[in-house]
Design an enzyme around this catalytic site. Structure first.
Site, PDB file in Angstrom:
ATOM      1  N   MET A  74     -10.684  -3.767  -7.127  1.00  0.00           N
ATOM      2  CA  MET A  74     -10.207  -4.931  -6.380  1.00  0.00           C
ATOM      3  C   MET A  74      -8.715  -4.877  -6.048  1.00  0.00           C
ATOM      4  O   MET A  74      -8.146  -5.856  -5.580  1.00  0.00           O
ATOM      5  CB  MET A  74     -10.517  -6.216  -7.151  1.00  0.00           C
ATOM      6  CG  MET A  74     -11.983  -6.422  -7.432  1.00  0.00           C
ATOM      7  SD  MET A  74     -12.972  -6.359  -5.906  1.00  0.00           S
ATOM      8  CE  MET A  74     -14.606  -6.305  -6.620  1.00  0.00           C
ATOM      9  N   CYS A  75      -8.067  -3.750  -6.284  1.00  0.00           N
ATOM     10  CA  CYS A  75      -6.649  -3.613  -5.940  1.00  0.00           C
ATOM     11  C   CYS A  75      -6.498  -3.277  -4.459  1.00  0.00           C
ATOM     12  O   CYS A  75      -7.233  -2.455  -3.925  1.00  0.00           O
ATOM     13  CB  CYS A  75      -5.995  -2.523  -6.784  1.00  0.00           C
ATOM     14  SG  CYS A  75      -5.636  -3.033  -8.456  1.00  0.00           S
ATOM     15  N   HIS A  76      -5.524  -3.916  -3.832  1.00  0.00           N
ATOM     16  CA  HIS A  76      -5.240  -3.669  -2.422  1.00  0.00           C
ATOM     17  C   HIS A  76      -4.465  -2.359  -2.254  1.00  0.00           C
ATOM     18  O   HIS A  76      -3.628  -2.032  -3.094  1.00  0.00           O
ATOM     19  CB  HIS A  76      -4.380  -4.803  -1.852  1.00  0.00           C
ATOM     20  CG  HIS A  76      -5.075  -6.116  -1.798  1.00  0.00           C
ATOM     21  ND1 HIS A  76      -5.159  -6.956  -2.882  1.00  0.00           N
ATOM     22  CD2 HIS A  76      -5.726  -6.740  -0.792  1.00  0.00           C
ATOM     23  CE1 HIS A  76      -5.827  -8.046  -2.553  1.00  0.00           C
ATOM     24  NE2 HIS A  76      -6.188  -7.942  -1.281  1.00  0.00           N
ATOM     25  N   MET A 112      -0.543  -3.805 -11.461  1.00  0.00           N
ATOM     26  CA  MET A 112      -1.602  -2.826 -11.723  1.00  0.00           C
ATOM     27  C   MET A 112      -1.143  -1.412 -11.381  1.00  0.00           C
ATOM     28  O   MET A 112      -1.519  -0.452 -12.060  1.00  0.00           O
ATOM     29  CB  MET A 112      -2.874  -3.179 -10.950  1.00  0.00           C
ATOM     30  CG  MET A 112      -3.552  -4.455 -11.430  1.00  0.00           C
ATOM     31  SD  MET A 112      -3.884  -4.490 -13.210  1.00  0.00           S
ATOM     32  CE  MET A 112      -4.934  -3.066 -13.416  1.00  0.00           C
ATOM     33  N   GLU A 113      -0.309  -1.294 -10.371  1.00  0.00           N
ATOM     34  CA  GLU A 113       0.205   0.018  -9.990  1.00  0.00           C
ATOM     35  C   GLU A 113       1.091   0.584 -11.102  1.00  0.00           C
ATOM     36  O   GLU A 113       0.965   1.763 -11.471  1.00  0.00           O
ATOM     37  CB  GLU A 113       0.968  -0.083  -8.668  1.00  0.00           C
ATOM     38  CG  GLU A 113       0.072  -0.225  -7.453  1.00  0.00           C
ATOM     39  CD  GLU A 113      -0.641  -1.580  -7.341  1.00  0.00           C
ATOM     40  OE1 GLU A 113      -1.624  -1.649  -6.589  1.00  0.00           O
ATOM     41  OE2 GLU A 113      -0.235  -2.560  -8.003  1.00  0.00           O
ATOM     42  N   ASP A 127      -3.372  15.722 -21.894  1.00  0.00           N
ATOM     43  CA  ASP A 127      -4.085  16.882 -21.353  1.00  0.00           C
ATOM     44  C   ASP A 127      -3.301  18.174 -21.543  1.00  0.00           C
ATOM     45  O   ASP A 127      -3.871  19.206 -21.890  1.00  0.00           O
ATOM     46  CB  ASP A 127      -4.375  16.663 -19.865  1.00  0.00           C
ATOM     47  CG  ASP A 127      -5.021  17.884 -19.231  1.00  0.00           C
ATOM     48  OD1 ASP A 127      -6.094  18.301 -19.715  1.00  0.00           O
ATOM     49  OD2 ASP A 127      -4.450  18.422 -18.268  1.00  0.00           O
TER      50      ASP A 127
END
Length: 156
Positions: A74-76, A112-113, A127
């Protein structure tokens, strides 16, 4: 509080931000990765088989920040104006703390970014040195601050 990502029939939707005015928005997120002394020293001394770990983590954090809309449903998609990354070395705990700052002038926030950038950067460190230490712990991924937008400013 009403959930904005659900329509009147409880179906998922992306929020329409077209009526919101553009404002300057900044979000800062952070997170940590704790590891063995051997893994920490390998990173600090640039002695790993996969190359420069911290530099690669910064590049990965930037890429993760830019690709958030492809990972979180749902992130733009956003036109970011800047991304800064900083890695703090905490030798007494064999820990690295990664900070990501995301900026834009837009109609929706960049929290969110910044959080995604931190997560991807830390996963990249994991990793790159998992051959040395599989017991590394990623923790405390959190929003440190945000500014701009209707909900106002936040500082941890």
């Amino acid at each position: 509080m009403e959930l904005t990502h659900l329509d009147d029939k409880n179906r998922p939707k992306m929020v329409d931000v077209s009526s919101k005015s553009e404002t300057k928005r900044v979000a800062v997120a952070s997170g940590e990765i704790k590891m063995s002394k051997e893994a920490y020293q390998a990173i600090i001394s640039n002695n790993t088989k996969k190359g420069p770990v911290l530099q690669t983590a910064v590049i990965a954090a930037i890429l993760g920040t830019k690709k958030t809309h492809e990972l979180i449903p749902m992130c733009h998609p956003l036109l970011l104006t800047g991304i800064d990354c900083d890695i703090e070395e905490i030798p007494q705990n064999n820990t690295f703390k990664l900070y990501v700052t995301a900026r834009l002038n837009g109609q929706t926030g960049v929290e969110m970014e910044a959080l995604t950038g931190v997560s991807i950067g830390l996963l990249t460190i994991y990793d790159m040195v998992k051959a040395i230490d599989k017991s590394m712990i990623i923790s405390n991924v959190q929003l440190e601050s945000k500014s701009g937008g209707k909900s106002g400013d936040f500082k941890r």
